[in-house]
Enzyme design. Structure first.
Site, mmCIF file in Angstrom:
data_model
loop_
_atom_site.group_PDB
_atom_site.id
_atom_site.type_symbol
_atom_site.label_atom_id
_atom_site.label_comp_id
_atom_site.label_asym_id
_atom_site.label_seq_id
_atom_site.Cartn_x
_atom_site.Cartn_y
_atom_site.Cartn_z
ATOM 1 N N LYS A 196 0.632 -1.298 0.069
ATOM 2 C CA LYS A 196 0.179 -0.010 0.059
ATOM 3 C C LYS A 196 0.841 1.334 -0.009
ATOM 4 O O LYS A 196 1.748 1.746 0.796
ATOM 5 C CB LYS A 196 -0.814 0.101 1.269
ATOM 6 C CG LYS A 196 -1.998 1.155 1.231
ATOM 7 C CD LYS A 196 -2.408 1.612 2.242
ATOM 8 C CE LYS A 196 -1.964 2.831 2.858
ATOM 9 N NZ LYS A 196 -2.241 4.262 2.079
ATOM 10 N N GLY A 248 7.076 4.616 8.055
ATOM 11 C CA GLY A 248 6.217 5.990 8.004
ATOM 12 C C GLY A 248 6.451 6.400 9.533
ATOM 13 O O GLY A 248 7.649 6.605 9.939
ATOM 14 N N SER A 249 5.532 7.070 9.929
ATOM 15 C CA SER A 249 5.568 7.812 11.331
ATOM 16 C C SER A 249 5.815 6.965 12.552
ATOM 17 O O SER A 249 5.240 5.803 12.326
ATOM 18 C CB SER A 249 4.568 8.886 11.328
ATOM 19 O OG SER A 249 3.360 8.059 11.689
ATOM 20 N N THR A 250 6.634 7.549 13.664
ATOM 21 C CA THR A 250 6.632 6.787 14.794
ATOM 22 C C THR A 250 5.188 6.553 15.359
ATOM 23 O O THR A 250 5.040 5.538 16.006
ATOM 24 C CB THR A 250 7.292 7.495 15.951
ATOM 25 O OG1 THR A 250 8.837 7.669 15.114
ATOM 26 C CG2 THR A 250 7.469 6.921 17.019
ATOM 27 N N GLY A 253 3.515 3.782 13.458
ATOM 28 C CA GLY A 253 4.362 2.471 13.761
ATOM 29 C C GLY A 253 4.038 1.912 15.050
ATOM 30 O O GLY A 253 3.874 0.715 15.293
ATOM 31 N N GLU A 270 10.410 0.932 10.079
ATOM 32 C CA GLU A 270 11.280 2.080 9.638
ATOM 33 C C GLU A 270 10.543 3.255 10.223
ATOM 34 O O GLU A 270 9.633 3.767 9.272
ATOM 35 C CB GLU A 270 11.629 1.997 8.356
ATOM 36 C CG GLU A 270 12.140 0.637 7.947
ATOM 37 C CD GLU A 270 13.610 0.595 8.402
ATOM 38 O OE1 GLU A 270 14.341 1.550 8.906
ATOM 39 O OE2 GLU A 270 14.319 -0.620 7.986
ATOM 40 N N CYS A 304 13.583 10.728 6.526
ATOM 41 C CA CYS A 304 13.772 10.264 7.743
ATOM 42 C C CYS A 304 14.969 10.324 8.507
ATOM 43 O O CYS A 304 14.989 10.626 9.617
ATOM 44 C CB CYS A 304 13.059 8.701 7.853
ATOM 45 S SG CYS A 304 14.043 7.928 6.720
HETATM 46 P P1 NAP Z 1 2.495 7.849 8.192
HETATM 47 O O1 NAP Z 1 1.414 8.790 8.364
HETATM 48 O O2 NAP Z 1 2.829 7.080 9.191
HETATM 49 O O3 NAP Z 1 1.929 7.137 7.157
HETATM 50 C C1 NAP Z 1 2.730 5.960 6.345
HETATM 51 C C2 NAP Z 1 2.173 5.022 5.608
HETATM 52 O O4 NAP Z 1 1.057 4.486 6.658
HETATM 53 C C3 NAP Z 1 0.985 5.573 4.725
HETATM 54 O O5 NAP Z 1 1.030 4.906 3.615
HETATM 55 C C4 NAP Z 1 -0.376 5.847 5.376
HETATM 56 O O6 NAP Z 1 -1.440 5.827 4.566
HETATM 57 C C5 NAP Z 1 -0.166 4.484 5.968
HETATM 58 N N1 NAP Z 1 -1.094 4.575 7.286
HETATM 59 C C6 NAP Z 1 -1.632 5.862 7.996
HETATM 60 N N2 NAP Z 1 -2.395 5.316 9.032
HETATM 61 C C7 NAP Z 1 -2.016 3.790 9.308
HETATM 62 C C8 NAP Z 1 -2.803 2.776 10.122
HETATM 63 N N3 NAP Z 1 -3.183 3.153 11.247
HETATM 64 N N4 NAP Z 1 -2.367 1.526 9.961
HETATM 65 C C9 NAP Z 1 -1.680 1.373 8.841
HETATM 66 N N5 NAP Z 1 -1.054 2.102 7.939
HETATM 67 C C10 NAP Z 1 -1.424 3.704 8.051
HETATM 68 O O7 NAP Z 1 3.742 8.503 7.832
HETATM 69 P P2 NAP Z 1 3.944 9.628 6.339
HETATM 70 O O8 NAP Z 1 3.668 10.899 7.048
HETATM 71 O O9 NAP Z 1 3.285 9.104 5.026
HETATM 72 O O10 NAP Z 1 5.435 9.580 6.457
HETATM 73 C C11 NAP Z 1 6.411 10.206 7.129
HETATM 74 C C12 NAP Z 1 6.912 9.639 8.197
HETATM 75 O O11 NAP Z 1 7.704 8.427 7.667
HETATM 76 C C13 NAP Z 1 7.909 10.390 8.833
HETATM 77 O O12 NAP Z 1 7.968 10.162 10.371
HETATM 78 C C14 NAP Z 1 9.536 9.551 8.458
HETATM 79 O O13 NAP Z 1 10.303 9.821 9.308
HETATM 80 C C15 NAP Z 1 8.824 8.323 8.372
HETATM 81 N N6 NAP Z 1 9.798 7.655 7.324
HETATM 82 C C16 NAP Z 1 10.755 6.691 7.955
HETATM 83 C C17 NAP Z 1 11.707 5.985 7.058
HETATM 84 C C18 NAP Z 1 12.630 5.162 7.445
HETATM 85 O O14 NAP Z 1 13.215 4.428 6.800
HETATM 86 N N7 NAP Z 1 12.812 5.157 8.914
HETATM 87 C C19 NAP Z 1 11.620 6.311 5.696
HETATM 88 C C20 NAP Z 1 10.622 7.282 4.967
HETATM 89 C C21 NAP Z 1 9.775 8.133 6.158
HETATM 90 P P3 NAP Z 1 -1.909 7.356 4.180
HETATM 91 O O15 NAP Z 1 -0.759 7.872 3.313
HETATM 92 O O16 NAP Z 1 -3.090 7.281 3.503
HETATM 93 O O17 NAP Z 1 -1.831 8.126 5.407
#
Ligand code: NAP
Ligand code: MG
Length: 490
Positions: A196, A248-250, A253, A270, A304
């Site tokens: 996804k 994605g976000s902490t 996660g 991650e 990130c």
């Molecule tokens: P996010 O809001 O956590 O979303 C990540 C993904 O998860 C998206 O596909 C999102 O869908 C989906 N999602 C949202 N709520 C969910 C739930 N309750 N259950 C399952 N999946 C769900 O993060 P983001 O704002 O897209 O990305 C930014 C974050 O990612 C930052 O905190 C960044 O540090 C982190 N990141 C980490 C790494 C790493 O390798 N450590 C790499 C890149 C980014 P939607 O898009 O529809 O909300």
């Protein structure tokens, strides 16, 4: 390069010439007006017939409509992946490798198209999508293609078996690259996949679906379902999934970790970061300035592992700040499709609002804000490169991930103080150290609690290197040999 460009612009202004933008042409780039879900090798309409808009953040115009997968669609995709699993596992590993090589080559062949779509949909500068995102995505497929028939060497004396179906959820900052990070190792180890993409950047994942179709990958081995957070949630909670890979976000996660507790599903997370980029007095200052710029302004700071906290040794603070501000003024902010653009558009309206809020928080906390003197387009989501001095370790802009082009700057006197400050956030994903002394590199990096640390460089990526975090930055590693562990049972 940047200096040359700035000089060229100055020359142009001094002679009364106008600076000519050089946007990449979008002729022959196909973006359909509507995209369905990619399930069992075919594009199928979502059961409830719902679609969402994908927006170009640089001009706020709609690019396409993308299907929203509901629980019933997630179920279909997982069942397709389950059914494909037996055949995929039985296939000779070298044959599995051939499919991955094929996908890698096609990503290269269609590189220009993918780079343009990545920049249109996500706002990143074309130079970065063209030179970083797309080549690295192909490199990931090439790298794991090579492992497909060598798992016995990866795990000597052990019997490495696939896990089954991997549910994979990715963010919007490196859309195609994150898809490659997830899909390539999973397939190499004999798993099937339901992926996804993020809501705001689904288009290159859907292009990848077209490529997978063109490569004649057996139906159901990779399924790509678009949708919102609830789609991701339904995927995580599906009983047919054997492993969850999330980037994605902490915050999300943590919710996923709770949902998975006691289910026996394997998972890797991650998550976010708040990396310290530490510059010592003996560093090559001009190089360090380039590293600071790259560390925080690459991909609009939507990284990130961004070096979002600068720790500079007191003796060089003034000279470094002066050079940093001058260099910031050479950065061109604007049209992501312009080959000269250094900083593109903020990925979404939501993220734009979040960053602007952090600027207010920084000012209200007593921080001293400085922004570059660039102009920004009046349509679209753009933020000028920003730095904050006079911040405290407890400031929210020092502790929290902003995920934008905003750098907080602190000073230190001794290596011990730098290490103490660097480690003092809830995160532990990455870091950087700038010094002329090799011994200092080892002394300091050895004490930083971070998964990835660069010395005298920043934001360098390679498929052979493991990547992942400590503390609230996640668990498990992706990339390299470590990345295979996440997709096998031994
Ligand atoms: P996010 O809001 O956590 O979303 C990540 C993904 O998860 C998206 O596909 C999102 O869908 C989906 N999602 C949202 N709520 C969910 C739930 N309750 N259950 C399952 N999946 C769900 O993060 P983001 O704002 O897209 O990305 C930014 C974050 O990612 C930052 O905190 C960044 O540090 C982190 N990141 C980490 C790494 C790493 O390798 N450590 C790499 C890149 C980014 P939607 O898009 O529809 O909300
Ligand atoms: Mg978009």
């Amino acid at each position: 390069m940047a200096k040359q460009k700035a000089a060229a612009i100055n020359l142009a202004f001094n002679h009364g010439w106008t600076y000519a933008p050089a946007p990449e042409s979008t002729d022959h780039i196909e973006i359909k007006s509507q995209y369905d879900l990619f399930i069992n090798g075919k594009f199928v309409a979502p059961t409830q017939g719902q679609y969402m808009d994908s927006i170009n953040p640089a001009n706020e115009k709609k690019l396409s409509s993308v299907a929203i997968a509901q629980t019933a669609d997630v179920d279909k995709a997982v069942k397709a992946a389950q059914q494909a699993s037996t055949g995929w596992q039985k296939l000779k590993p070298s044959e599995r490798g051939k499919y991955l090589f094929r996908i890698a080559r096609m990503l290269q062949e269609r590189g220009r198209e993918l780079a343009i779509i990545e920049s249109l949909d996500g706002g990143k500068p074309i130079r970065e999508s063209r030179d970083v995102d797309i080549p690295l995505a192909a490199a990931h497929f090439f790298y794991y293609a090579g492992w497909a028939d060598k798992l016995a060497y990866a795990f000597p004396g052990r019997d490495a078996q696939p896990l089954g179906v991997a549910g994979q959820i990715i963010p919007w900052n490196f859309p195609l690259l994150m898809a490659a990070w997830k899909i390539a190792p999973a397939l190499a180890c004999g798993n099937t996949v339901v992926l996804k993409p993020a809501e705001t950047t689904s288009l290159t994942a859907l292009k990848l679906a077209e490529i997978i179709q063109a490569c004649e990958l057996p139906p159901g081995v990779v399924n790509i379902i678009t949708g919102a957070g609830s789609t991701g949630q339904a995927l995580v909670n599906h009983a047919g999934i054997n492993k969850v890979a999330f980037t994605g976000s902490t915050q999300v996660g943590k919710a996923i970790q709770k949902a998975l507790a006691g289910t026996g599903k394997k998972y890797t997370l991650e998550l976010g970061g708040k990396a310290a980029n530490i510059v010592f007095e003996d560093a090559a200052i001009d190089q360090a300035v380039e590293g600071i710029i790259n560390g925080i302004f690459f991909n609009q700071g939507h990284v990130c592992c961004a070096g979002s906290r600068l720790l500079v040794q007191e003796g060089i603070k003034d000279v470094l700040l002066k050079k940093l501000k001058l260099r910031m003024d050479t950065l061109i902010v604007g049209d992501p499709l312009d080959k000269n653009t250094d900083i593109g558009a903020i990925n979404s309206k939501e993220q734009f609002g979040k960053i602007k809020n952090y600027l207010r928080i920084g000012i209200n906390e007593g921080g001293n804000m400085h922004q570059s003197n660039c102009t920004i387009p009046n349509k679209g989501y753009f933020i000028k490169p920003t730095i904050f001095t006079d911040v405290a370790q407890s400031s929210r802009i020092v502790q929290e991930e902003i995920f934008g082009p905003v750098l907080s700057i602190q000073t230190f006197r001794t290596p011990e103080e730098a290490i103490e400050k660097a480690n003092n956030t809830p995160y532990g994903l990455s870091g950087g150290v700038w010094t002329d002394k090799g011994a200092k590199v080892f002394k300091v990096t050895g004490k930083l609690k971070a998964g990835v640390i660069w010395a005298n460089t920043y934001n360098k990526f390679d498929p052979t290197s493991p990547f992942g975090g400590y503390k609230e930055s996640g668990m498990g590693r992706e990339g390299g040999l470590h990345g295979l562990h996440a997709y096998v049972k031994l």
